[in-house]
Design an enzyme around this catalytic site. Structure first.
Site, short mmCIF file in Angstrom:
data_model
loop_
_atom_site.label_atom_id
_atom_site.label_comp_id
_atom_site.label_asym_id
_atom_site.label_seq_id
_atom_site.Cartn_x
_atom_site.Cartn_y
_atom_site.Cartn_z
CG ASN A 1 -30.49 59.28 29.76
OD1 ASN A 1 -29.97 58.33 30.32
ND2 ASN A 1 -31.79 59.47 29.77
CB ALA B 1 -32.39 44.88 27.84
CD GLU C 1 -36.15 53.24 32.35
OE1 GLU C 1 -36.58 53.29 31.16
OE2 GLU C 1 -35.36 54.06 32.80
CB CYS D 1 -35.99 56.51 28.70
SG CYS D 1 -36.25 56.78 30.47
CD GLU E 1 -35.12 48.98 40.11
OE1 GLU E 1 -34.43 49.56 40.96
OE2 GLU E 1 -34.65 48.52 39.05
#
Length: 487
Positions: A158, A239, A256, A289, A461
């Site tokens: 994206n 994930a 993430e 997201c 992060e």
């Protein structure tokens, strides 16, 4: 050689992998398609276990030299990479727009400059990375950040280059070597990044770029015994597979993941501001997201809010993302469009009402959609759609608003619109989210921690948090005596 070069909007892009400072072809390829018109851009090298092994071997071989490179020299090279990005902003922008369908004006003015900023920020942060020594019963404690080793970075489609460099820049600054696997739906700017990095003087093997499908090359990367860090942005199911793959070696992960973020609108809010924030959630065709896709509006202003929202949203222009006047471009892939439409059709069948939209348009475009009369436990409220689809629910009290906002398995972000500062602080403190925006949206500083709670991710992060992940932290304790005087 020319058979491996695509010309995309006048820009030459090599379709092969970048491994150990060289272009490497694969026996198999996959077709890269533009979401703008469905045209085939070309055939991309399709890697598998052999290419994964070669890339990790190259990163492992380059690691000792790069880890030993002085901080100032690493920072200098990263600034040179940023210089290279800035020289090619127009090329990067048009290639990425062609490849993933996001707005060209956004790539030119915001996204690609942010790519350069990612490198500059982490290069500069590296030079200030420090922790004051502290004493324990006369002993000195010294904290240091040691490079961890080869890192596998798997990035989404994206915002391909920006999100890739959000990982690549701190990993390289930390002294790690990198194997980058871009999403197969948008691989082209990662290939251009490899060229830019090489021209900037990044040593061979420090950055490797491999292309292909997750099940073929991704699994081989995440299960490799020589990989010391894995960072992934994408879906929860993927994930979970990565975590299972990394588990036998206890490879540290940064994840993430998805979101189902709320936008809470209280009656005391500036309604025009609240509407602007809500309509902004259609950015990038809803493929963000962080998007606040669940509009939670206080009952007393819900009717007026909806009226203003519909007036503003229906004036958005949807079309070719290369046109400066376009507000919403296409969705990335026919499979994604089918997924979006499936969510909406099931919601409508369950009793939801489409105030606007609710259907696909020509090609890979989906009409901006607002659904009301949705149940809190319904699929459309609970699951991430990742398209231009919002839901609207109402609440009567502050406690109800907070309960609705927190009632999903996600916790990536939340947005709050209110004119009451005390309420903003009170409600913001109760929201389960990695980031809370109050009377604003998408204001991000690289020195802030970024990540999600619950199923929205693992770890943080940004700033020093990035170095904490990409490094092995060491504390060296030195006694005040016991040394011989050689003077």
């Amino acid at each position: 050689m020319t058979e491996h070069i695509l010309t995309v909007a006048g820009v030459a892009v090599d379709t092969r992998h970048w491994i150990g400072g060289e272009r490497v072809a694969s026996a198999d390829t996959f077709t890269d398609v533009s979401p703008i018109d469905g045209s085939a851009l070309g055939e991309i090298a399709r890697g598998g276990p052999a290419e994964a092994a070669a890339a990790v071997a190259a990163a492992k071989a380059a690691f000792p030299g790069w880890a030993a490179t002085p901080r100032a020299e690493r920072a200098r090279i990263l600034h040179a990479v940023a210089d290279g990005v800035e020289k090619r902003i127009e090329e990067l922008a048009i290639v990425e727009t062609t490849d993933n369908g996001a707005l060209l004006r956004s790539h030119r003015r915001g996204v690609m400059p942010r790519v350069a900023h990612n490198f500059r920020f982490f290069a500069d942060w590296l030079l200030t990375l420090d922790h004051d020594d502290f004493a324990t019963r006369g002993h000195t404690n010294h904290v240091s950040w040691d490079p961890a080793g080869p890192s596998v970075l798997i990035t989404p489609w994206n915002a391909p280059l920006m999100l890739a460099t959000w990982k690549v820049a701190p990993a390289l600054a930390a002294g790690n070597t990198v194997v980058l696997k871009p999403a197969e739906w948008s691989p082209l700017t990662a290939s251009l990044l490899a060229d830019i990095a090489a021209e900037a003087g990044l040593p061979a093997g420090v950055l490797n770029v491999v292309q292909g499908y997750g099940a073929e090359i991704g699994d081989a990367l995440t299960s490799h015994p020589d990989v010391r860090r894995i960072s992934f942005t994408g879906s929860v199911p993927t994930a979970q597979r990565i975590a299972a793959s990394a588990a036998p070696r206890l490879t540290p992960l940064s994840l993430e993941l998805g979101g189902k973020s709320p936008l809470l609108v209280f009656a005391d809010a500036d309604l025009d501001l609240a509407v602007d924030l809500a309509v902004e959630q259609y950015d990038n065709a809803g493929q963000v997201c962080l998007a606040a896709t669940r509009l939670l509006v206080e009952e007393s202003v819900a009717e007026e809010f909806t009226r203003r929202f519909v007036d503003k949203a229906t004036r958005l222009r949807q079309g070719d993302p290369r046109d400066e006047t376009t507000d919403i471009g296409p969705n990335i892939h026919p499979r994604q469009l089918e997924k979006i439409d499936g969510f909406v059709r099931r919601a409508l069948a369950a009793g939801a009402r489409a105030v606007i939209g609710g259907h696909p348009k020509d090609g890979q475009y989906y009409a901006p959609t607002l659904l009301t009369e949705v149940a809190q436990d319904s699929e459309i409220v609970q699951e991430e759609v990742f398209g231009p689809v919002l839901t609207l629910q109402t609440f009567a009290t502050e406690d109800e608003a907070v309960a609705l906002a927190n009632d999903t398995r996600f916790g990536l972000a939340a947005t709050l619109a209110t004119g009451d500062r005390e309420r903003a602080e009170r409600v913001g403190a109760q929201l389960v989210a990695g980031t809370v925006w109050i009377n604003c949206f998408f204001v991000r500083d690289l020195q802030a921690p970024f990540g999600g709670s619950r199923h929205s991710g693992v770890g943080r992060e940004g700033g020093t948090w990035s170095f904490d992940f990409y490094c092995d932290l060491k504390n060296t304790v030195t006694a005040p005596k016991g040394f011989k005087d050689h003077g």
